[in-house]
Motif scaffolding. Sequence first.
Motif, PDB file in Angstrom:
ATOM      1  N   ARG A  26       1.556  14.699  -2.827  1.00 51.22           N
ATOM      2  CA  ARG A  26       0.489  14.075  -3.628  1.00 51.22           C
ATOM      3  C   ARG A  26       1.096  13.178  -4.702  1.00 51.22           C
ATOM      4  NH1 ARG A  26      -3.884  11.564  -4.466  1.00 51.22           N
ATOM      5  NH2 ARG A  26      -5.010  12.076  -6.340  1.00 51.22           N
ATOM      6  N   GLN A  27       2.159  13.628  -5.354  1.00 56.84           N
ATOM      7  CA  GLN A  27       2.829  12.807  -6.364  1.00 56.84           C
ATOM      8  C   GLN A  27       3.418  11.546  -5.745  1.00 56.84           C
ATOM      9  OE1 GLN A  27       2.967  12.914  -9.604  1.00 56.84           O
ATOM     10  NE2 GLN A  27       1.838  14.818  -9.806  1.00 56.84           N
ATOM     11  N   GLN A  28       3.952  11.657  -4.548  1.00 63.21           N
ATOM     12  CA  GLN A  28       4.506  10.487  -3.871  1.00 63.21           C
ATOM     13  C   GLN A  28       3.404   9.493  -3.517  1.00 63.21           C
ATOM     14  OE1 GLN A  28       6.536  12.334  -0.610  1.00 63.21           O
ATOM     15  NE2 GLN A  28       8.450  12.585  -1.754  1.00 63.21           N
ATOM     16  N   GLN A  29       2.286  10.000  -3.039  1.00 64.05           N
ATOM     17  CA  GLN A  29       1.162   9.120  -2.717  1.00 64.05           C
ATOM     18  C   GLN A  29       0.630   8.455  -3.977  1.00 64.05           C
ATOM     19  OE1 GLN A  29      -1.556  11.806  -0.852  1.00 64.05           O
ATOM     20  NE2 GLN A  29      -0.646  11.576   1.173  1.00 64.05           N
ATOM     21  N   LEU A  30       0.526   9.214  -5.054  1.00 67.90           N
ATOM     22  CA  LEU A  30       0.026   8.672  -6.311  1.00 67.90           C
ATOM     23  C   LEU A  30       0.969   7.609  -6.861  1.00 67.90           C
ATOM     24  CD1 LEU A  30      -2.238   8.851  -8.368  1.00 67.90           C
ATOM     25  CD2 LEU A  30      -0.972  10.672  -9.505  1.00 67.90           C
ATOM     26  N   ALA A  31       2.264   7.834  -6.738  1.00 68.46           N
ATOM     27  CA  ALA A  31       3.231   6.838  -7.205  1.00 68.46           C
ATOM     28  C   ALA A  31       3.081   5.535  -6.432  1.00 68.46           C
ATOM     29  CB  ALA A  31       4.650   7.380  -7.067  1.00 68.46           C
ATOM     30  N   ALA A  32       2.843   5.627  -5.125  1.00 66.88           N
ATOM     31  CA  ALA A  32       2.652   4.415  -4.320  1.00 66.88           C
ATOM     32  C   ALA A  32       1.366   3.695  -4.711  1.00 66.88           C
ATOM     33  CB  ALA A  32       2.621   4.779  -2.832  1.00 66.88           C
ATOM     34  N   ILE A  33       0.301   4.445  -4.970  1.00 72.80           N
ATOM     35  CA  ILE A  33      -0.972   3.843  -5.377  1.00 72.80           C
ATOM     36  C   ILE A  33      -0.840   3.198  -6.747  1.00 72.80           C
ATOM     37  CG2 ILE A  33      -3.340   4.396  -6.085  1.00 72.80           C
ATOM     38  CD1 ILE A  33      -3.290   6.551  -3.850  1.00 72.80           C
ATOM     39  N   CYS A  34      -0.192   3.889  -7.679  1.00 69.58           N
ATOM     40  CA  CYS A  34      -0.096   3.401  -9.055  1.00 69.58           C
ATOM     41  C   CYS A  34       0.945   2.297  -9.226  1.00 69.58           C
ATOM     42  CB  CYS A  34       0.206   4.560  -9.996  1.00 69.58           C
ATOM     43  SG  CYS A  34      -1.139   5.752 -10.063  1.00 69.58           S
ATOM     44  N   ALA A  35       1.740   2.039  -8.196  1.00 66.39           N
ATOM     45  CA  ALA A  35       2.687   0.932  -8.272  1.00 66.39           C
ATOM     46  C   ALA A  35       1.942  -0.398  -8.352  1.00 66.39           C
ATOM     47  CB  ALA A  35       3.620   0.949  -7.068  1.00 66.39           C
ATOM     48  N   ASP A  36       0.714  -0.443  -7.866  1.00 63.08           N
ATOM     49  CA  ASP A  36      -0.121  -1.637  -7.940  1.00 63.08           C
ATOM     50  C   ASP A  36      -0.793  -1.677  -9.312  1.00 63.08           C
ATOM     51  OD1 ASP A  36      -1.927  -3.708  -7.690  1.00 63.08           O
ATOM     52  OD2 ASP A  36      -2.995  -2.850  -5.976  1.00 63.08           O
ATOM     53  N   PRO A  37      -0.513  -2.685 -10.143  1.00 70.10           N
ATOM     54  CA  PRO A  37      -1.104  -2.755 -11.488  1.00 70.10           C
ATOM     55  C   PRO A  37      -2.633  -2.770 -11.483  1.00 70.10           C
ATOM     56  CG  PRO A  37       0.636  -4.389 -11.256  1.00 70.10           C
ATOM     57  CD  PRO A  37       0.411  -3.777  -9.899  1.00 70.10           C
ATOM     58  N   ASN A  38      -3.242  -3.271 -10.415  1.00 69.30           N
ATOM     59  CA  ASN A  38      -4.706  -3.275 -10.346  1.00 69.30           C
ATOM     60  C   ASN A  38      -5.274  -1.859 -10.327  1.00 69.30           C
ATOM     61  OD1 ASN A  38      -4.957  -6.088 -10.288  1.00 69.30           O
ATOM     62  ND2 ASN A  38      -4.540  -6.121  -8.097  1.00 69.30           N
TER      63      ASN A  38
END
Length: 73
Positions: A26-38
């Motif tokens: 879940r943390q890995q998925q969240l990091a990938a999602i949050c890498a996008d500034p939007n």
Amino acid sequence: MKTYVVTGIVLSVGLILSGCQSSQSRQQQLAAICADPNNRAPKSGYWRECQTLYPSSTRQLQKDYLLGAAAGN
């Protein structure tokens, strides 16, 4: 009766262990999602979750609040 108790305990332990294993993914998925500034924008559906990885400064939070207040939100 004992069979139900043992089965309940085994299932509970299994659920707890599976929850622990999924938190890392879940943390890995969240990091990938949050890498996008939007996705880190205040109006984004991920804003609160991304705040755990990329917390906003006090100044940025004030700016976001004022922009939201000016827009009537």
